[in-house]
Design a protein around this motif. Structure first.
Motif, PDB file in Angstrom:
ATOM      1  N   ASP A 232     -57.931   7.317  32.552  1.00  0.00           N
ATOM      2  CA  ASP A 232     -56.662   7.925  32.941  1.00  0.00           C
ATOM      3  C   ASP A 232     -55.891   8.441  31.736  1.00  0.00           C
ATOM      4  OD1 ASP A 232     -56.178   7.167  36.010  1.00  0.00           O
ATOM      5  OD2 ASP A 232     -57.177   5.489  35.011  1.00  0.00           O
ATOM      6  N   LYS A 233     -55.453   9.690  31.802  1.00  0.00           N
ATOM      7  CA  LYS A 233     -54.648  10.246  30.722  1.00  0.00           C
ATOM      8  C   LYS A 233     -53.264   9.603  30.694  1.00  0.00           C
ATOM      9  CE  LYS A 233     -56.720  14.892  30.637  1.00  0.00           C
ATOM     10  NZ  LYS A 233     -57.463  15.130  31.852  1.00  0.00           N
ATOM     11  N   ASP A 234     -52.686   9.393  31.872  1.00  0.00           N
ATOM     12  CA  ASP A 234     -51.336   8.857  31.965  1.00  0.00           C
ATOM     13  C   ASP A 234     -51.338   7.350  31.709  1.00  0.00           C
ATOM     14  OD1 ASP A 234     -48.795   7.910  32.845  1.00  0.00           O
ATOM     15  OD2 ASP A 234     -48.556   9.698  34.090  1.00  0.00           O
ATOM     16  N   PRO A 235     -50.628   6.867  30.687  1.00  0.00           N
ATOM     17  CA  PRO A 235     -50.616   5.428  30.395  1.00  0.00           C
ATOM     18  C   PRO A 235     -50.012   4.602  31.521  1.00  0.00           C
ATOM     19  CG  PRO A 235     -48.930   6.561  29.118  1.00  0.00           C
ATOM     20  CD  PRO A 235     -49.777   7.620  29.741  1.00  0.00           C
ATOM     21  N   LEU A 236     -49.064   5.180  32.255  1.00  0.00           N
ATOM     22  CA  LEU A 236     -48.443   4.448  33.359  1.00  0.00           C
ATOM     23  C   LEU A 236     -49.428   4.240  34.502  1.00  0.00           C
ATOM     24  CD1 LEU A 236     -44.899   6.118  33.419  1.00  0.00           C
ATOM     25  CD2 LEU A 236     -45.614   3.980  32.319  1.00  0.00           C
ATOM     26  N   ASN A 237     -50.288   5.213  34.730  1.00  0.00           N
ATOM     27  CA  ASN A 237     -51.316   5.070  35.758  1.00  0.00           C
ATOM     28  C   ASN A 237     -52.323   3.994  35.367  1.00  0.00           C
ATOM     29  OD1 ASN A 237     -50.190   7.039  37.351  1.00  0.00           O
ATOM     30  ND2 ASN A 237     -51.713   8.612  36.894  1.00  0.00           N
ATOM     31  N   PHE A 238     -52.721   3.993  34.102  1.00  0.00           N
ATOM     32  CA  PHE A 238     -53.704   3.006  33.661  1.00  0.00           C
ATOM     33  C   PHE A 238     -53.122   1.600  33.723  1.00  0.00           C
ATOM     34  CE2 PHE A 238     -55.902   0.582  30.248  1.00  0.00           C
ATOM     35  CZ  PHE A 238     -57.165   0.575  30.824  1.00  0.00           C
ATOM     36  N   LEU A 239     -51.879   1.428  33.285  1.00  0.00           N
ATOM     37  CA  LEU A 239     -51.260   0.106  33.332  1.00  0.00           C
ATOM     38  C   LEU A 239     -51.075  -0.350  34.775  1.00  0.00           C
ATOM     39  CD1 LEU A 239     -50.012  -2.268  31.857  1.00  0.00           C
ATOM     40  CD2 LEU A 239     -47.838  -1.030  31.802  1.00  0.00           C
ATOM     41  N   ALA A 240     -50.753   0.581  35.667  1.00  0.00           N
ATOM     42  CA  ALA A 240     -50.626   0.238  37.091  1.00  0.00           C
ATOM     43  C   ALA A 240     -51.961  -0.246  37.642  1.00  0.00           C
ATOM     44  CB  ALA A 240     -50.127   1.449  37.881  1.00  0.00           C
ATOM     45  N   ALA A 241     -53.051   0.386  37.207  1.00  0.00           N
ATOM     46  CA  ALA A 241     -54.374  -0.036  37.655  1.00  0.00           C
ATOM     47  C   ALA A 241     -54.694  -1.439  37.158  1.00  0.00           C
ATOM     48  CB  ALA A 241     -55.426   0.955  37.158  1.00  0.00           C
ATOM     49  N   VAL A 242     -54.330  -1.723  35.913  1.00  0.00           N
ATOM     50  CA  VAL A 242     -54.547  -3.068  35.360  1.00  0.00           C
ATOM     51  C   VAL A 242     -53.786  -4.096  36.200  1.00  0.00           C
ATOM     52  CG1 VAL A 242     -54.200  -4.565  33.366  1.00  0.00           C
ATOM     53  CG2 VAL A 242     -54.953  -2.204  33.028  1.00  0.00           C
ATOM     54  N   LYS A 243     -52.556  -3.772  36.583  1.00  0.00           N
ATOM     55  CA  LYS A 243     -51.742  -4.694  37.375  1.00  0.00           C
ATOM     56  C   LYS A 243     -52.322  -4.893  38.766  1.00  0.00           C
ATOM     57  CE  LYS A 243     -47.385  -3.966  34.921  1.00  0.00           C
ATOM     58  NZ  LYS A 243     -45.972  -3.536  35.005  1.00  0.00           N
ATOM     59  N   LEU A 244     -52.845  -3.819  39.363  1.00  0.00           N
ATOM     60  CA  LEU A 244     -53.447  -3.930  40.686  1.00  0.00           C
ATOM     61  C   LEU A 244     -54.669  -4.837  40.649  1.00  0.00           C
ATOM     62  CD1 LEU A 244     -53.823  -3.169  43.647  1.00  0.00           C
ATOM     63  CD2 LEU A 244     -54.954  -1.063  42.895  1.00  0.00           C
ATOM     64  N   VAL A 245     -55.514  -4.651  39.645  1.00  0.00           N
ATOM     65  CA  VAL A 245     -56.706  -5.489  39.517  1.00  0.00           C
ATOM     66  C   VAL A 245     -56.306  -6.931  39.194  1.00  0.00           C
ATOM     67  CG1 VAL A 245     -58.794  -5.866  38.162  1.00  0.00           C
ATOM     68  CG2 VAL A 245     -58.184  -3.543  38.868  1.00  0.00           C
ATOM     69  N   ALA A 246     -55.303  -7.089  38.326  1.00  0.00           N
ATOM     70  CA  ALA A 246     -54.839  -8.433  37.964  1.00  0.00           C
ATOM     71  C   ALA A 246     -54.246  -9.156  39.167  1.00  0.00           C
ATOM     72  CB  ALA A 246     -53.803  -8.335  36.844  1.00  0.00           C
ATOM     73  N   LEU A 247     -53.650  -8.395  40.075  1.00  0.00           N
ATOM     74  CA  LEU A 247     -53.054  -8.977  41.278  1.00  0.00           C
ATOM     75  C   LEU A 247     -54.066  -9.789  42.074  1.00  0.00           C
ATOM     76  CD1 LEU A 247     -50.744  -9.102  43.440  1.00  0.00           C
ATOM     77  CD2 LEU A 247     -51.640  -6.929  44.310  1.00  0.00           C
ATOM     78  N   ARG A 248     -55.304  -9.355  42.072  1.00  0.00           N
ATOM     79  CA  ARG A 248     -56.335 -10.041  42.850  1.00  0.00           C
ATOM     80  C   ARG A 248     -56.612 -11.443  42.316  1.00  0.00           C
ATOM     81  NH1 ARG A 248     -61.341  -6.440  44.603  1.00  0.00           N
ATOM     82  NH2 ARG A 248     -61.334  -8.057  46.185  1.00  0.00           N
TER      83      ARG A 248
END
Length: 253
Positions: A232-248
């Motif tokens: 992901d180019k957008d850092p906010l998108n990548f960090l959001a993805a990390v949070k979504l995966v971490a949520l599990r």
């Protein structure tokens, strides 16, 4: 249809569903669980959004839902809500670097600072910083360029630690500032001193053994190829993805 191993289980869905936005406007939105599974598929495989299988609905729906909810702070709120139950007796901080793929290497116009990317010996990288609890569950996550020193993010990571907590960190966090901040919060920084350190500090090697839980957390999220490598180019998108995966990780029974 047989559930794929990367899809949400019944228990995970029972935790996440009540926390999702429940006031859709206009046309009712496509089934949330199916779309979330599509989003998870994308990050599990590291594939382009356009390659999300038809069983999860139109790829544009998955992408637009991910982006819209990121901008609305939904992914942030989900992690914040579930992490309120964290075990604060022992917390630990650490970081891990991820390689930036060539598709994500072009910084988007308007990105702040370095876009969470930095040049290091390994090339263009991003660094994920985390604070996890005594069960290895993520409480705080941050993103910087790979060249940023771990200690520079420590203050933000330990902002919410409580009185009597034990903070575990490796030698990279051994500084007077970090120790003073922990003491200010009436917490104990159990950090091994660097070899050139002047003075002595109380340190328990037995308690320090638990610090491997932060490394286990990083290993868990890196099972998702879209996290182990940043596309992901957008850092906010990548960090959001990390949070979504971490949520599990919080949704494990």
């Amino acid at each position: 249809m047989t559930r794929r191993r990367y899809e949400l289980t019944e228990y995970e869905w029972s935790v996440i569903q009540p926390l999702l936005p429940n006031k859709p406007r206009g046309v009712p939105r496509v089934d949330d669980r199916r779309v979330l599974n599509g989003i998870l598929w994308r990050f599990r495989t590291g594939s382009p959004w356009a390659e999300i299988p038809e069983r999860y609905g139109p790829p544009t729906t998955c992408y637009n839902r991910f982006l819209r909810w990121r901008k609305a702070g939904v992914w942030d709120r989900l992690l914040e809500e579930v992490s309120k139950a964290y075990d604060g007796d022992i917390v630990m901080i650490g970081s891990t670097c991820v390689r930036v793929h060539q598709h994500g290497a072009t910084k988007k116009k308007g990105d702040l600072e370095d876009g969470g990317m930095g040049r290091s010996r390994g090339g263009l990288t991003s660094k994920i910083h985390a604070l996890v609890d005594a069960e290895g569950r993520p409480v705080t996550l941050r993103l910087t360029g790979g060249q940023v020193h771990d200690s520079l993010e420590a203050e933000a990571l330990i902002e919410n630690i409580g009185e009597g907590d034990i903070l575990l960190a490796d030698k990279g966090y051994d500084s007077n500032a970090i120790r003073a901040l922990a003491a200010e919060k009436k917490a104990w920084a159990n950090i091994p001193p660097r070899s050139n350190r002047k003075g002595s500090f109380a340190f328990s090697s037995w308690v320090y053994r638990q610090r491997n839980l932060v490394e286990r957390f990083f290993n868990s999220i890196k099972q998702f190829r879209g996290i182990a490598t940043r596309y992901d180019k957008d850092p906010l998108n990548f960090l959001a993805a990390v949070k979504l995966v971490a949520l599990r990780i919080w949704c494990q029974p």
